[in-house]
Design a protein around this motif. Structure first.
Motif, mmCIF file in Angstrom:
data_model
loop_
_atom_site.group_PDB
_atom_site.id
_atom_site.type_symbol
_atom_site.label_atom_id
_atom_site.label_comp_id
_atom_site.label_asym_id
_atom_site.label_seq_id
_atom_site.Cartn_x
_atom_site.Cartn_y
_atom_site.Cartn_z
ATOM 1 N N ALA A 112 0.832 -1.203 0.000
ATOM 2 C CA ALA A 112 0.000 0.000 0.000
ATOM 3 C C ALA A 112 0.867 1.253 0.000
ATOM 4 C CB ALA A 112 -0.932 -0.008 1.206
ATOM 5 N N VAL A 113 1.969 1.218 0.739
ATOM 6 C CA VAL A 113 2.870 2.373 0.802
ATOM 7 C C VAL A 113 3.463 2.668 -0.575
ATOM 8 C CG1 VAL A 113 5.077 3.195 1.711
ATOM 9 C CG2 VAL A 113 3.409 2.125 3.243
ATOM 10 N N ILE A 114 3.859 1.630 -1.306
ATOM 11 C CA ILE A 114 4.432 1.822 -2.645
ATOM 12 C C ILE A 114 3.441 2.520 -3.564
ATOM 13 C CG2 ILE A 114 5.138 0.607 -4.753
ATOM 14 C CD1 ILE A 114 6.491 -1.467 -2.972
ATOM 15 N N LEU A 115 2.197 2.045 -3.554
ATOM 16 C CA LEU A 115 1.189 2.600 -4.453
ATOM 17 C C LEU A 115 0.834 4.043 -4.083
ATOM 18 C CD1 LEU A 115 -1.120 -0.539 -4.723
ATOM 19 C CD2 LEU A 115 0.510 0.302 -6.419
ATOM 20 N N ILE A 116 0.695 4.301 -2.797
ATOM 21 C CA ILE A 116 0.347 5.656 -2.366
ATOM 22 C C ILE A 116 1.523 6.600 -2.580
ATOM 23 C CG2 ILE A 116 -0.281 7.066 -0.365
ATOM 24 C CD1 ILE A 116 -1.857 4.631 0.673
ATOM 25 N N ALA A 117 2.757 6.115 -2.335
ATOM 26 C CA ALA A 117 3.947 6.948 -2.525
ATOM 27 C C ALA A 117 4.085 7.376 -3.973
ATOM 28 C CB ALA A 117 5.198 6.190 -2.081
ATOM 29 N N ARG A 118 3.707 6.516 -4.889
ATOM 30 C CA ARG A 118 3.752 6.865 -6.318
ATOM 31 C C ARG A 118 2.927 8.112 -6.592
ATOM 32 N NH1 ARG A 118 -0.263 7.195 -10.684
ATOM 33 N NH2 ARG A 118 0.607 6.254 -12.581
ATOM 34 N N ASP A 119 1.716 8.155 -6.041
ATOM 35 C CA ASP A 119 0.858 9.314 -6.264
ATOM 36 C C ASP A 119 1.406 10.560 -5.577
ATOM 37 O OD1 ASP A 119 -0.856 7.955 -7.856
ATOM 38 O OD2 ASP A 119 -2.425 7.682 -6.353
ATOM 39 N N LEU A 142 -1.497 3.550 -20.467
ATOM 40 C CA LEU A 142 -1.025 2.427 -19.663
ATOM 41 C C LEU A 142 -1.336 2.658 -18.189
ATOM 42 C CD1 LEU A 142 0.449 -0.214 -20.350
ATOM 43 C CD2 LEU A 142 2.589 0.917 -19.746
ATOM 44 N N GLY A 143 -1.349 3.927 -17.783
ATOM 45 C CA GLY A 143 -1.676 4.246 -16.400
ATOM 46 C C GLY A 143 -3.117 3.930 -16.077
ATOM 47 N N LYS A 144 -4.010 4.186 -17.045
ATOM 48 C CA LYS A 144 -5.411 3.827 -16.860
ATOM 49 C C LYS A 144 -5.559 2.317 -16.747
ATOM 50 C CE LYS A 144 -9.713 5.405 -16.774
ATOM 51 N NZ LYS A 144 -10.176 6.372 -15.769
ATOM 52 N N ALA A 145 -4.792 1.583 -17.554
ATOM 53 C CA ALA A 145 -4.829 0.123 -17.487
ATOM 54 C C ALA A 145 -4.311 -0.371 -16.139
ATOM 55 C CB ALA A 145 -4.000 -0.475 -18.625
ATOM 56 N N ALA A 146 -3.293 0.303 -15.605
ATOM 57 C CA ALA A 146 -2.750 -0.087 -14.308
ATOM 58 C C ALA A 146 -3.788 0.098 -13.206
ATOM 59 C CB ALA A 146 -1.499 0.740 -14.000
ATOM 60 N N THR A 147 -4.491 1.243 -13.239
ATOM 61 C CA THR A 147 -5.532 1.487 -12.242
ATOM 62 C C THR A 147 -6.633 0.442 -12.355
ATOM 63 O OG1 THR A 147 -5.081 3.869 -12.267
ATOM 64 C CG2 THR A 147 -7.209 3.174 -11.388
ATOM 65 N N PHE A 148 -7.016 0.123 -13.587
ATOM 66 C CA PHE A 148 -8.054 -0.887 -13.795
ATOM 67 C C PHE A 148 -7.605 -2.244 -13.268
ATOM 68 C CE2 PHE A 148 -10.141 -4.118 -16.459
ATOM 69 C CZ PHE A 148 -11.462 -3.824 -16.179
ATOM 70 N N LEU A 184 2.864 -1.866 -13.495
ATOM 71 C CA LEU A 184 2.466 -0.846 -14.460
ATOM 72 C C LEU A 184 2.283 0.508 -13.788
ATOM 73 C CD1 LEU A 184 -0.141 -2.642 -16.774
ATOM 74 C CD2 LEU A 184 2.261 -2.122 -17.255
ATOM 75 N N TYR A 185 1.709 0.505 -12.601
ATOM 76 C CA TYR A 185 1.442 1.745 -11.874
ATOM 77 C C TYR A 185 2.740 2.462 -11.536
ATOM 78 C CZ TYR A 185 -1.767 4.554 -9.008
ATOM 79 O OH TYR A 185 -2.548 5.558 -8.494
ATOM 80 N N TRP A 187 5.676 1.877 -13.039
ATOM 81 C CA TRP A 187 6.363 2.205 -14.284
ATOM 82 C C TRP A 187 5.818 3.489 -14.902
ATOM 83 C CZ3 TRP A 187 10.456 2.294 -16.922
ATOM 84 C CH2 TRP A 187 10.458 2.489 -18.296
ATOM 85 N N THR A 188 4.501 3.642 -14.953
ATOM 86 C CA THR A 188 3.941 4.875 -15.502
ATOM 87 C C THR A 188 4.311 6.068 -14.618
ATOM 88 O OG1 THR A 188 1.823 4.420 -14.396
ATOM 89 C CG2 THR A 188 2.036 3.765 -16.699
ATOM 90 N N GLY A 189 4.427 5.832 -13.319
ATOM 91 C CA GLY A 189 4.894 6.900 -12.435
ATOM 92 C C GLY A 189 6.299 7.348 -12.806
ATOM 93 N N VAL A 190 7.166 6.385 -13.118
ATOM 94 C CA VAL A 190 8.533 6.715 -13.555
ATOM 95 C C VAL A 190 8.490 7.522 -14.855
ATOM 96 C CG1 VAL A 190 10.705 5.736 -14.392
ATOM 97 C CG2 VAL A 190 9.572 4.743 -12.391
ATOM 98 N N LEU A 191 7.606 7.132 -15.776
ATOM 99 C CA LEU A 191 7.491 7.855 -17.041
ATOM 100 C C LEU A 191 7.033 9.292 -16.821
ATOM 101 C CD1 LEU A 191 5.851 5.151 -19.354
ATOM 102 C CD2 LEU A 191 8.265 5.805 -19.207
ATOM 103 N N TYR A 192 6.059 9.474 -15.927
ATOM 104 C CA TYR A 192 5.576 10.825 -15.628
ATOM 105 C C TYR A 192 6.671 11.686 -14.999
ATOM 106 C CZ TYR A 192 0.813 9.107 -16.402
ATOM 107 O OH TYR A 192 -0.329 8.579 -16.941
ATOM 108 N N VAL A 193 7.442 11.090 -14.099
ATOM 109 C CA VAL A 193 8.546 11.822 -13.478
ATOM 110 C C VAL A 193 9.585 12.191 -14.535
ATOM 111 C CG1 VAL A 193 10.486 11.633 -11.875
ATOM 112 C CG2 VAL A 193 8.222 10.829 -11.178
ATOM 113 N N GLY A 194 9.861 11.253 -15.454
ATOM 114 C CA GLY A 194 10.803 11.545 -16.531
ATOM 115 C C GLY A 194 10.344 12.708 -17.397
ATOM 116 N N GLN A 195 9.032 12.763 -17.676
ATOM 117 C CA GLN A 195 8.498 13.889 -18.442
ATOM 118 C C GLN A 195 8.688 15.195 -17.695
ATOM 119 O OE1 GLN A 195 4.421 13.131 -19.465
ATOM 120 N NE2 GLN A 195 4.891 11.366 -20.730
#
Length: 211
Positions: A112-119, A142-148, A184-185, A187-195
């Motif tokens: 839970a900490v990993i997922l919340i920390a991402r946000d 891909l982020g929408k797919a991760a949430t789903f 996926l969640y 990974w997409t967080g890493v992509l957003y940070v990279g942007q």
């Protein structure tokens, strides 16, 4: 990508990313129903321990979360309210569901900490765009797919606690979706940070008047 209560989210902006000021739309109604379902879910999980009904509610939430973005495009009903409400409800549902599962001992607290920390990390990156008066980045689907996947995996994990013939399958399938969704969640967080880092390096902040 739309904002989610001040943080990047996975809401689909619809045709051409153009928002309207409409409030009464089908996607917004679905998001509102999901929002109302949050306290109901907590009551079912933590008070009544009605796992079957909690499972049904989570499945319905995951399906409507996927459906509202599709309908926003299909019906051309993208709106500013929807761009804020849908990802906000996504995050609220995810946080409350994770909290309930940790409280029930169904998942480890560190997951839970990993997922919340991402946000939380993505919340910080928003300041990069705000200081440059830029819109939040476009949706990474891909982020929408991760949430789903996360919101589908958790209810299946819940079925592993029920007294029925498919408990073993539900537990295994739920963990498979949960692991896939978490990867996926993050990974997409890493992509957003990279942007955000790329924008910070390539675009100087807009100076404020009077400073």
């Amino acid at each position: 990508m739309a904002t989610e209560s001040g943080t990047p989210g996975e809401h689909d902006t619809g045709r051409g990313g153009v928002f309207s000021d409409r409030i009464l739309t089908v996607p917004n109604a679905l998001s509102l129903l999901r929002l109302i379902g949050i306290p109901v879910f907590l009551w079912l999980m933590l008070v009544e321990h009605a796992d079957g009904w909690a499972f049904a509610l989570l499945i319905a939430s995951g399906f409507t979360d996927f459906l509202d973005g599709k309908l926003a495009r299909l019906l051309d009903q993208s709106s500013r309210l929807g761009a804020l409400l849908d990802p906000l409800v996504d995050r609220l549902y995810l946080v409350t569901t994770l909290a309930a599962f940790v409280a029930r001992g169904l998942i480890p607290w560190w997951l839970a900490v990993i997922l919340i920390a991402r946000d939380l990390v993505l919340t910080v990156t928003l300041s990069v765009y705000k200081r440059r008066e830029l819109p939040a980045p476009e949706v990474i689907y891909l982020g929408k797919a991760a949430t789903f996947a996360l919101m589908s995996g958790l209810p299946w994990l819940l079925t592993g606690e029920m007294d029925w013939a498919g408990a073993g399958f539900g537990w295994a399938f739920g963990w498979a979706l949960l692991i896939w969704g978490t990867v996926l969640y993050v990974w997409t967080g890493v992509l957003y940070v990279g942007q955000a880092v790329a924008v910070a390096r390539s675009t100087p902040p807009v100076p404020h008047r009077g400073s």
